[in-house]
Enzyme design. Sequence first.
Site, PDB file in Angstrom:
ATOM      1  N   ARG A  31       7.718   4.078 -18.380  1.00 31.70           N
ATOM      2  CA  ARG A  31       6.506   4.425 -17.623  1.00 31.70           C
ATOM      3  C   ARG A  31       5.961   3.256 -16.793  1.00 31.70           C
ATOM      4  O   ARG A  31       5.049   3.420 -15.995  1.00 31.70           O
ATOM      5  CB  ARG A  31       5.428   4.958 -18.569  1.00 31.70           C
ATOM      6  N   ASN A  37       6.171 -39.633   7.033  1.00 35.05           N
ATOM      7  CA  ASN A  37       6.763 -40.231   5.832  1.00 35.05           C
ATOM      8  C   ASN A  37       8.242 -39.900   5.678  1.00 35.05           C
ATOM      9  O   ASN A  37       8.913 -40.459   4.828  1.00 35.05           O
ATOM     10  CB  ASN A  37       6.002 -39.768   4.581  1.00 35.05           C
TER      11      ASN A  37
END
Length: 458
Positions: free
Chosen positions: A15, A388
């Site tokens: 279900r 960076n």
Amino acid sequence: MDIQTIILAAGKGSRMKSQLPKVLHQIAGKPLVQHVINSCQTLGATHSHLVIGHGGDLVRETVKGGRIELTFAEQIEQLGTGHAVKMALPGLKSNSPTLILYGDVPLTHHQTLRELVELHNNNPSGIALMTCHFKDATGYGRIVRDDDLKVVGIVEHKDASEQQKLINEINTGILCCNSDQLTKWISQLSNNNAQGEYYLTDIIAMAVEDGEKVETVQPDNLYEIEGINTLRQLADLERVWQRELANQLMDGGVTFRDPNRFDLRGSLTCEENVVIDVNCVIEGHVNLLQGAKIGANVCLKDCTIGPNTVIKPNSLIEDTVIEDECSVGPFARLRPGTVMKSDSHVGNFVEVKKSIIGKGSKAGHLSYIGDCEVGKNVNIGAGTITCNYDGANKHKTIIEDDAFIGSDSQLVAPVRIGKGATVGAGTTVTSDVSAESLTISRVKQKQIESWERPQKKK
Ligand code: UD1
Ligand code: CA
């Protein structure tokens, strides 16, 4: 507590309409069955025997036993709860108290379980059973009592007479009994019933037949025994549980702007005078220190927010430590490895990764700060980017105390900006800048007086 547990988790959960095994659906960011295992752990159980079936391999890989020794028993065909328990019997310690739990009933308090086990320990050859009173008991097994109100059996809804269907005391499924007794009773089960299943519940009548006592306890809260069969029930129970968690935090002094709009998917500790606005999501381990204020729509994961620090709305903060009197956001993103020292500020549309922002330093607007050490009282202008990454490796940027980085600058790492240095707006810094200097890299401005704008053709 000397107790072993069996956790039934083999059901398919059709279900749920989901590929995921039912017991791996989550409440508060944790699989249903993991909640059950964790309660066993808090109870101090020594072993948990998990009966798995549908999606068993995934269940096995996902769950964590922690201090509990976890073993798995496979139930290939789901022939009923009694049959499921039978699969776990070979792993049990003989002649020992055994607690039976359900992988899809996640929120039973360990105190309630303790009460059940203690009830059993007073009557070690009988059964202690957790029951509950429901207005609408449809679908549940009903507790049948005799004229003296002694439990004599459980009848499943599908097998119940019209008279029995009126009983509103239901079987939660959770029970505790001795493993030798359990083994004996399970061996006597038959599947001669409406569903053609081996019902665990039939052991109740067997115990009574054997002259054993069946005693019951009830939990304080209905959610403790609620099982999950559908995604609706899952969502409802999630809300109930989140409200419960918010209630506990309020009892500890946390102010919520709306406790119904809060999601805790981990652990949260709060000092005094913490205020949390609506729609915040907390994951991992989060500490909010004295007077921290968390704005609306903030996500916090594995972080510490210092005293009197303010997190403004729509910020995402992960694996970060923020000290006192700081302010962050709105719309800030602090990624893993960020440290913000006292009185520092990160403003809107600023992303920080693996960097230290020194005491009193500020990056107010639209910046990327990655792999960077920022000293004290540094001002980082709008649009500053630490470059960076060179496409292969990450490099560090160091900005020393009192430096001033003009707006729209790029700091190409590895690079160091000296103490008190000034970088002019729009500068691309490619080599180290010495202390107290001014660095500027800009095309000289020129002015063309006779300039005419292009015109659209008519
Ligand atoms: C069961 C009880 C019922 C009780 C209800 C509470 C029985 C016969 N009935 O009914 O009295 O009121 O729980 O919710 O015990 N499971 C397995 N293998 C199986 C069958 C079930 O592992 O072969 C697991 C399921 O995954 C689930 C649990 O056992 O976690 C309960 O099974 P379910 O089929 O939901 O039992 P109910 O019919 O709801
Ligand atoms: Ca059920």
